[in-house]
Design an enzyme around this catalytic site. Structure first.
Site: not given
Ligand code: 9MR
Length: 393
Positions: A176, A224, A260, A289, A291
């Site tokens: 990101e 990613n 997402h 990722e 969903d």
């Molecule tokens: O799913 C992850 C969540 O448990 C954490 O609190 C969060 C913190 O920023 O990150 C989430 O995973 C992210 C991933 O690492 C990168 N892409 C977005 C995902 C959802 O926020």
């Protein structure tokens, strides 16, 4: 964190989604009627076995502490062939105190994966979120200079990649780094407003790939991001940037499409065309990722407010897996967690409440969405993919 949304245009209506999903030859007919009224699949093979038929690794994000539940661990072992630690390889977790590494949770998942013949996606080495406070505080109060910050990042990447050397199939090296077209600071490049780029310049992203490659030359190295699941300004900018890096000889192997999705924005209409562009540029691709969230009752993250929403969710999952299957360079398809209640969605999108984003309900029972993905895998005539073993094959 800013709210995630997809740049999906041309949302399909529920009726369209229904006919798309439940055509006259639908395999989702409910033979006896499940107690939830959910369609019951006609296939029995696991997602991992079905994916293996076309060389596609099917995966999930995992919370290693949950592996102590035998129901959860059996499901992870039986259904999936690649796993991603949802949080346990992030800098905040692996080095909460400077110089003191905490590899335990990630090691546990890597060992589990190896015991069950699963590959691992490492996530993630350079991100601006989930950084340790000793680092961000040091930058904020001036005790960490930019030169020191660069050295710390290099050490972090090389220590972590070295620790897991030979055990990681794909690393999300950079996560990101682009802003979004709807952000005021959007300029189509990995800046401004990005912590690492602001402090160290855009070249730091290429250096991250170089450092990771030095530490584990066999690992596939990915960029990613989210909101790139259509042909849009952001996906085009990411593609151009990745192509530029490759032209400069930077060891970037692929691009991960987080995927997402949200029913309020509909189903991506040209996801396949979009992903194909990356493949045509010589990049491997992956859905990393997946969903599909929707509005839910606040009292139950499994229960969509609109009962018709599941048809759109099913259509979105169908589009996502079909896109990956259609693009031979798509080597893995990963859902971002197992069950709706453990997903990041309910706590992130709570007003109004969203949820119901994953393939399993809170009791770890498969949802209609699971059977959609299973059916697409079972009936595909997709080309067998290469590059799904460990290493840079
Ligand atoms: O799913 C992850 C969540 O448990 C954490 O609190 C969060 C913190 O920023 O990150 C989430 O995973 C992210 C991933 O690492 C990168 N892409 C977005 C995902 C959802 O926020």
């Amino acid at each position: 964190m800013s709210l995630r949304r997809t740049l999906v245009l041309g949302a399909v209506g529920v009726v369209g989604a229904c006919s798309l999903l439940m055509g006259p030859t639908s395999a989702f007919a409910d033979p006896g009627g499940s107690s939830s009224g959910a369609p019951v699949g006609t296939h029995t093979d696991s997602l991992r076995d079905l994916g293996a038929n076309v060389g596609l690794r099917v995966g999930t994000a995992v919370n290693p502490t949950e592996l102590s539940s035998s129901t959860y661990s059996s499901l992870i072992a039986n259904q999936f062939s690649v796993v991603t630690p949802e949080n346990e390889m992030k800098w905040q977790v692996v080095e909460p105190t400077q110089g003191q590494y905490n590899w335990g949770p990630a090691d546990k998942l890597v060992a589990f994966a190896q015991a069950h013949h699963e590959l691992v996606r490492g996530h993630t080495l350079l991100w601006q979120n989930q950084l340790p406070t000793w680092l961000t505080d040091g930058v904020d109060n001036g005790t960490i200079s930019n030169d020191q910050l660069r050295a710390l990042l290099k050490k972090h990447i090389q220590d972590e990649v070295s620790h897991f050397r030979g055990k990681i199939w794909q690393w999300d090296v950079v996560n990101e780094a682009f802003t979004n077209p709807w952000d005021p600071e959007w300029n189509g490049a990995p800046a401004p407003g990005h912590f690492w780029v602001d402090h160290l310049g855009a070249g730091i992203l290429a250096d991250a790939f170089r450092w990771a490659h030095e530490a584990d030359p066999q690992a596939l190295l990915f960029y990613n991001d989210y909101a790139i699941e259509d042909v849009n300004a952001k996906s085009t900018a990411v593609l151009n940037w990745a192509e530029q890096l490759r032209a400069e000889g930077v060891p970037i192997d692929g691009v991960g499409f987080q995927t997402h999705l949200d029913t309020q924005y509909g189903v991506p209409t040209d996801f396949t065309q979009d992903m194909q562009r990356f493949a045509a540029a010589g990049l491997k691709v992956a859905i990393t990722e997946a969903d599909v969230r929707t509005f839910t009752e606040p009292s139950s993250v499994n229960t969509p407010t609109d009962p018709n929403a599941v048809a759109v969710q099913n259509a979105a999952w169908k589009q996502s897996i079909d896109t990956c299957l259609a693009v031979r360079s798509c080597i893995s398809f990963t859902a971002w967690g197992v069950s709706d209640d453990q997903s990041w969605v309910p706590s992130t999108f709570s007003s109004p409440q969203e949820g119901a984003a994953l393939l399993y309900d809170s009791n770890l029972n498969p949802k209609p969405e699971y059977f959609v993905v299973q059916h697409e895998l079972a009936t595909t005539n997709a080309a067998h993919r290469t590059g799904v073993g460990a290493g840079r094959s």
